[in-house]
Write a protein that holds these residues in place. Sequence first.
Motif, PDB file in Angstrom:
ATOM      1  N   ILE A  18     -25.258 -45.090   1.674  1.00 39.48           N
ATOM      2  CA  ILE A  18     -26.046 -44.225   0.609  1.00 39.48           C
ATOM      3  C   ILE A  18     -26.411 -42.850   1.174  1.00 39.48           C
ATOM      4  O   ILE A  18     -26.609 -42.891   2.403  1.00 39.48           O
ATOM      5  CB  ILE A  18     -27.284 -44.912   0.659  1.00 39.48           C
ATOM      6  N   ILE A  19     -25.881 -41.881   0.350  1.00 39.73           N
ATOM      7  CA  ILE A  19     -25.772 -40.654   1.107  1.00 39.73           C
ATOM      8  C   ILE A  19     -26.790 -39.599   0.232  1.00 39.73           C
ATOM      9  O   ILE A  19     -26.523 -39.153  -0.773  1.00 39.73           O
ATOM     10  CB  ILE A  19     -24.317 -39.908   1.015  1.00 39.73           C
ATOM     11  N   PRO A  20     -28.153 -39.396   0.716  1.00 43.84           N
ATOM     12  CA  PRO A  20     -28.984 -38.330   0.204  1.00 43.84           C
ATOM     13  C   PRO A  20     -28.403 -36.956   0.502  1.00 43.84           C
ATOM     14  O   PRO A  20     -28.024 -36.764   1.886  1.00 43.84           O
ATOM     15  CB  PRO A  20     -30.233 -38.938   0.565  1.00 43.84           C
ATOM     16  N   VAL A  21     -28.031 -36.144  -0.259  1.00 42.61           N
ATOM     17  CA  VAL A  21     -27.762 -34.748   0.210  1.00 42.61           C
ATOM     18  C   VAL A  21     -28.776 -33.849  -0.292  1.00 42.61           C
ATOM     19  O   VAL A  21     -29.658 -33.850  -1.232  1.00 42.61           O
ATOM     20  CB  VAL A  21     -26.483 -34.338  -0.405  1.00 42.61           C
ATOM     21  N   ASP A  22     -28.929 -32.566   0.408  1.00 43.74           N
ATOM     22  CA  ASP A  22     -29.915 -31.468   0.041  1.00 43.74           C
ATOM     23  C   ASP A  22     -29.342 -30.673  -1.069  1.00 43.74           C
ATOM     24  O   ASP A  22     -28.452 -30.896  -1.750  1.00 43.74           O
ATOM     25  CB  ASP A  22     -30.173 -30.849   1.350  1.00 43.74           C
ATOM     26  N   VAL A  23     -29.914 -29.312  -0.773  1.00 44.85           N
ATOM     27  CA  VAL A  23     -29.363 -28.060  -1.772  1.00 44.85           C
ATOM     28  C   VAL A  23     -28.855 -26.967  -0.767  1.00 44.85           C
ATOM     29  O   VAL A  23     -29.441 -27.192   0.462  1.00 44.85           O
ATOM     30  CB  VAL A  23     -30.208 -27.694  -2.763  1.00 44.85           C
ATOM     31  N   GLY A  24     -27.953 -26.248  -1.406  1.00 45.44           N
ATOM     32  CA  GLY A  24     -27.403 -25.128  -0.695  1.00 45.44           C
ATOM     33  C   GLY A  24     -26.084 -25.201  -0.407  1.00 45.44           C
ATOM     34  O   GLY A  24     -25.298 -25.890  -1.309  1.00 45.44           O
ATOM     35  N   SER A  80     -27.677 -38.877   5.519  1.00 41.55           N
ATOM     36  CA  SER A  80     -28.140 -37.931   4.865  1.00 41.55           C
ATOM     37  C   SER A  80     -27.731 -36.524   5.090  1.00 41.55           C
ATOM     38  O   SER A  80     -27.077 -36.465   6.451  1.00 41.55           O
ATOM     39  CB  SER A  80     -29.856 -37.700   4.757  1.00 41.55           C
ATOM     40  N   ILE A  81     -27.483 -35.623   4.442  1.00 42.46           N
ATOM     41  CA  ILE A  81     -26.797 -34.223   4.618  1.00 42.46           C
ATOM     42  C   ILE A  81     -27.839 -33.262   4.222  1.00 42.46           C
ATOM     43  O   ILE A  81     -28.294 -33.064   3.160  1.00 42.46           O
ATOM     44  CB  ILE A  81     -25.598 -34.296   3.900  1.00 42.46           C
ATOM     45  N   SER A  82     -27.745 -32.274   5.186  1.00 37.42           N
ATOM     46  CA  SER A  82     -28.474 -30.908   4.816  1.00 37.42           C
ATOM     47  C   SER A  82     -28.079 -29.720   5.609  1.00 37.42           C
ATOM     48  O   SER A  82     -27.319 -29.813   6.518  1.00 37.42           O
ATOM     49  CB  SER A  82     -30.008 -31.031   5.130  1.00 37.42           C
ATOM     50  N   GLY A  83     -28.529 -28.488   5.091  1.00 33.39           N
ATOM     51  CA  GLY A  83     -28.314 -27.385   6.014  1.00 33.39           C
ATOM     52  C   GLY A  83     -29.528 -27.291   6.903  1.00 33.39           C
ATOM     53  O   GLY A  83     -30.545 -28.034   6.754  1.00 33.39           O
ATOM     54  N   ASP A  84     -29.633 -26.156   7.763  1.00 37.63           N
ATOM     55  CA  ASP A  84     -30.588 -25.760   8.611  1.00 37.63           C
ATOM     56  C   ASP A  84     -31.847 -25.486   7.847  1.00 37.63           C
ATOM     57  O   ASP A  84     -32.842 -25.837   8.525  1.00 37.63           O
ATOM     58  CB  ASP A  84     -30.222 -24.771   9.488  1.00 37.63           C
ATOM     59  N   GLY A  85     -31.891 -24.843   6.772  1.00 38.13           N
ATOM     60  CA  GLY A  85     -33.099 -24.505   5.983  1.00 38.13           C
ATOM     61  C   GLY A  85     -33.606 -25.774   5.371  1.00 38.13           C
ATOM     62  O   GLY A  85     -34.769 -25.845   5.250  1.00 38.13           O
ATOM     63  N   GLY A  86     -33.072 -26.906   4.920  1.00 35.13           N
ATOM     64  CA  GLY A  86     -33.351 -27.894   4.239  1.00 35.13           C
ATOM     65  C   GLY A  86     -34.007 -28.800   5.369  1.00 35.13           C
ATOM     66  O   GLY A  86     -34.893 -29.329   5.143  1.00 35.13           O
ATOM     67  N   PHE A  87     -33.145 -28.985   6.530  1.00 36.93           N
ATOM     68  CA  PHE A  87     -33.950 -29.889   7.517  1.00 36.93           C
ATOM     69  C   PHE A  87     -35.276 -29.448   7.981  1.00 36.93           C
ATOM     70  O   PHE A  87     -36.193 -30.061   8.341  1.00 36.93           O
ATOM     71  CB  PHE A  87     -33.086 -29.989   8.689  1.00 36.93           C
TER      72      PHE A  87
END
Length: 658
Positions: A496-502, A555-562
């Motif tokens: 299960i992969i939650p992803v952020d924005v950017g 889960s996946i994000s950029g540094d801004g999202g994390f």
Amino acid sequence: MTVEPLDWIKVGHIDELPEGRVRTVTARTTSICLSHFDGQWAAMDNHCPHQRGPLGEGSIEKGSDGKCWIRCPWHGWDFDPLTGKPPGGHEDSGQDLYPLKIEDGEIFVGLEAEPEHERTVTDVMAETMVNWGVKRVFGMVGHSNLGLADAIRLQVNKGNLDYVGIRHEGAAAFAASAYGKLTGKPAACLTIAGPGATNLMTGLWDAKVDRAPVLALTGQVQTQVFGPGAFQDIDLKSAFEAVSRFSQPVLSTSNHAELMSLALKTAIVERDVANLIFPDDVQTNPSQKEAGHPEGRMGGTEVSPSAGDLAKAAELINGAKRPTIVLGYGAKDVREKVIALAEKIGAPVMTTFKGKGLIPDTHPLAAGVLGRSGTPIASWFMNEADLIISLGSSFANHTGIAPYKPIIQVDFERMQLGKFHPVTLPVWGEIGTFCDEIATRVDKAGDAVDQVTELVERWAIWREEKETRLSEDSGHGIHSAAVFKALTELCPDDAIIPVDVGNNTYSFGRYFEPRGQRILMSGYLGSIGFSLPAALGAWCATRDFAEYKGRKVISISGDGGFGQYAMEFTTAVKYGMNITHILLNNSELGKISKEQRSGEWPVWETNLTNPSFAAFARLCGGHGHRVTDSAELNDAIRTAITHDGPSLVEIVTDADLV
């Protein structure tokens, strides 16, 4: 006189409190000052009678006569640890003492048997939650929700609910939203009045616009101080009016079981947010009412298309030489039926970005993601199609379904049909039912184009291009294509992969090739910070539902999202959540920098000052690894995925190589 037997409750071990010291311990809910002096042990009421100062944070003091006293740290009041009496001159009569015994080095304090719990309004409502199938509560316990929190605690102790205490209420709402998106079942989020409640708003809007069921339980000040501006008193009903489909205060005269039943029915049927507001004084009112339940309150969900619409749809499909299917998030629960229909008519299946992963990219008819976050494969087939069958798509401008093509749109919500522009054939019906009924009426046209062979060719072209991009290197970090190539190879098929924005999200949409993974995102709201709290919610779903049991959450994000909810990594550590977070660190809000350049604006205030996120993960008690060379990617990601517990892979990426 008969003396009732005591409950002996363990409060510590003798090694934990040195000679000449005091400390605070808790037996059940009783706060106790434990003392150790002159080889003796004693247990006293922890609250100084002056201003309830914590005696367990004070000290042992000896008088000139060698007698020991416990001294309050706030104002210096003294008490005899063996009698609880103060020295002469104090007006107060002294402190209560508790029996104490030591067995095998363990310290026990004796309390009178706990009185039988008196059932309350919030007990009725918590039992109703359980009856309606709520399994999980995310939240923060505080001064204006203590009665409600205790009712939830009792259900947790009975094994009927599970609770996750978060660090920020916004994370609770995002976790509940992701839980609802994944399972279709509501989770609850618990907050105090005022700022605790308002902190929910972003996550609740995410749930609302993406049609996820969520139950918001917000504390409130006492009813007697509504209105005049008491501490943390705001008009929560008005505050929640826009974001919730159902929002009501819980009053002493309410039908409490019915109120909770209506809230949950609304959340489930409308796939929306329901909010209940609990004034502090109402929460502990006695109640002997029966809890509510869903029996007789819910009907079936199948909506069959009309015979006329089915006949028209069959005529259009049977006459198409290049039909294509757009598989949207609204068809997530019937994706197998959509794929079976595609196989029967030989139609490529492209997904919306929210629908990414609903058909594996390894399937012969998979055409990837359509739109800004998509692949050139989907765009090519969209341009070539002579009929588009849109199933569960909302026609967002991000997706880019060509409005000038012949379109059959199927949706179980009539307002979604032709919402932004007319379509050739709007069909009202449940998508799985449509697929079942239309499949008996259609077949691949005799003169239809062999689109399967074209798909093979287009995938080969795109994969070759992706490989060439791997060689791009400007010396500022790893290419996103390399990150998602590694993740494609290593990610479990059922993850299960939650992803952020950017930028990280656009790159994920283009480069990651799903093989059955379930993907969660903040779709219509597009909120930064979604992915880590969503991972908490997704992990809880793997514990609450057999169909998700054992599935890895990545889960996946950029540094801004994390950075938005970084401290929720400690929540994952606290509860031993088996979550891996992939963090693409380019030290800026890279997508915004690109938009500024594209609009001929100067790049301004998008740079970020970051710590070592990998070191942060280790300091929190999890696994953390920082990657600066693409050659390290596979080992780092593999190790993190196999780590039993929270893990984070920080990958230094180039903001321009997306």
